[in-house]
Scaffold this motif. Sequence first.
Motif, short mmCIF file in Angstrom:
data_model
loop_
_atom_site.label_atom_id
_atom_site.label_comp_id
_atom_site.label_asym_id
_atom_site.label_seq_id
_atom_site.Cartn_x
_atom_site.Cartn_y
_atom_site.Cartn_z
N GLY A 57 -25.92 52.88 0.96
CA GLY A 57 -24.56 52.94 0.46
C GLY A 57 -23.62 52.09 1.30
N GLY A 58 -22.33 52.14 0.95
CA GLY A 58 -21.36 51.36 1.72
C GLY A 58 -20.23 50.82 0.86
N VAL A 59 -19.60 49.79 1.37
CA VAL A 59 -18.41 49.21 0.75
C VAL A 59 -18.71 48.62 -0.63
CG1 VAL A 59 -18.71 46.90 1.76
CG2 VAL A 59 -16.40 47.75 1.26
N ASP A 60 -17.69 48.59 -1.51
CA ASP A 60 -17.84 48.00 -2.85
C ASP A 60 -18.41 46.59 -2.76
OD1 ASP A 60 -16.39 50.25 -3.49
OD2 ASP A 60 -14.68 49.17 -4.36
N GLN A 99 -43.87 43.74 -4.11
CA GLN A 99 -44.20 45.02 -4.74
C GLN A 99 -44.11 46.20 -3.76
OE1 GLN A 99 -47.80 44.69 -7.31
NE2 GLN A 99 -46.23 44.65 -8.89
N LEU A 100 -42.97 46.26 -3.07
CA LEU A 100 -42.73 47.36 -2.13
C LEU A 100 -42.00 48.51 -2.83
CD1 LEU A 100 -41.39 45.38 0.97
CD2 LEU A 100 -43.74 46.08 0.50
N PRO A 101 -42.35 49.75 -2.51
CA PRO A 101 -41.55 50.87 -3.01
C PRO A 101 -40.09 50.68 -2.61
CG PRO A 101 -43.58 51.66 -2.02
CD PRO A 101 -43.50 50.20 -1.71
N LEU A 102 -39.19 51.00 -3.54
CA LEU A 102 -37.77 50.73 -3.32
C LEU A 102 -36.93 51.93 -3.74
CD1 LEU A 102 -35.45 48.62 -2.75
CD2 LEU A 102 -35.59 48.04 -5.17
N LEU A 103 -36.00 52.29 -2.86
CA LEU A 103 -35.05 53.36 -3.15
C LEU A 103 -33.65 52.78 -3.00
CD1 LEU A 103 -34.86 56.44 -3.70
CD2 LEU A 103 -34.82 56.78 -1.22
N GLY A 104 -32.82 52.92 -4.05
CA GLY A 104 -31.44 52.46 -4.00
C GLY A 104 -30.51 53.66 -3.98
N ILE A 105 -29.59 53.69 -3.03
CA ILE A 105 -28.70 54.84 -2.86
C ILE A 105 -27.24 54.40 -3.00
CG2 ILE A 105 -27.88 56.57 -1.22
CD1 ILE A 105 -30.77 56.83 -0.24
N CYS A 106 -26.51 55.03 -3.91
CA CYS A 106 -25.09 54.82 -4.15
C CYS A 106 -24.78 53.34 -4.40
CB CYS A 106 -24.27 55.41 -2.99
SG CYS A 106 -22.51 55.61 -3.40
N ARG A 107 -24.19 52.64 -3.44
CA ARG A 107 -23.95 51.22 -3.59
C ARG A 107 -25.25 50.48 -3.93
NH1 ARG A 107 -21.88 46.21 -0.89
NH2 ARG A 107 -23.82 45.11 -0.41
N GLY A 108 -26.37 50.94 -3.35
CA GLY A 108 -27.66 50.31 -3.61
C GLY A 108 -28.01 50.34 -5.08
N MET A 109 -27.73 51.46 -5.75
CA MET A 109 -27.97 51.54 -7.19
C MET A 109 -27.06 50.59 -7.95
SD MET A 109 -27.69 54.77 -9.86
CE MET A 109 -25.93 54.70 -10.13
N GLN A 110 -25.80 50.55 -7.57
CA GLN A 110 -24.85 49.67 -8.25
C GLN A 110 -25.24 48.21 -8.07
OE1 GLN A 110 -21.02 50.86 -6.68
NE2 GLN A 110 -21.17 52.92 -7.54
N HIS A 167 -16.30 55.86 -5.97
CA HIS A 167 -15.18 55.70 -6.90
C HIS A 167 -15.49 54.64 -7.96
CE1 HIS A 167 -13.20 51.78 -5.96
NE2 HIS A 167 -14.03 51.88 -4.94
N GLN A 168 -16.69 54.06 -7.88
CA GLN A 168 -17.15 53.12 -8.90
C GLN A 168 -18.41 53.69 -9.54
OE1 GLN A 168 -17.58 49.31 -6.67
NE2 GLN A 168 -15.70 48.71 -7.70
#
Length: 238
Positions: A57-60, A99-110, A167-168
Amino acid sequence: MMHPAIKIGVTYTGSDEKHSNYVQWLKGSDPIEIITLQPQHTDLSCIKDFDAIVLSGGVDMHPRFYNNPNIIYPNAPLHFHEKRDEFEIAVFHESQQCQLPLLGICRGMQLINCIQGGTLRQDIGTISNAIHRFEEHDKAHGINIVKGTLLSEITGVTRTITNSAHHQCIDLLGEGLTINCGSDDGIIEGVEWTEKENKSFFLAIQWHPERMYKFHLSELPSAKNIRDRFLKEIKKVA
């Protein structure tokens, strides 16, 4: 004979305190090595040496990465970090190539949604911000999980609680992505690949499982089960 530690690369969230939450959550009591990934210190060619990647996560993100010219909007940051955006986009592509397992969190998903051609709602508005946006602490709310999705398989529930500090949110869904859960006010809370065959593990979520311990919620499936499954998938390929 000792097994080598799992090596997970985690992008730097912008704060040592917040970053330490990822380290503690992922490591637990297991022999796991967490490597901090930052544009000024990380050679992209080393990504292939990791067992998995977490986009934190982190800044926009800068709006140019989702083709929006508007940089002035409610709750926009004082400064964007375009070098971080560019770096994490490159990390994503490298992780997929390897082909590495990947997890996106908050900003990472966006970020992943935008890489896939999607867009963001720049600010979710006063009513939704009252439910989702970080103030003095994370907020907490329910999510509804879509049956038949990877997230449904991981959590084993159709509804659970998550924390919230954003907030996004995703507006136009990126190509190749499927929504796996949402909040009661209609915000997309998680995505995964639509077609999973011949692809490495991938899950992206809007909440922060790494700091749900602050709510005494770390044993919920929206935190514990995700970590457990992520590590299981890593061990398959490590």
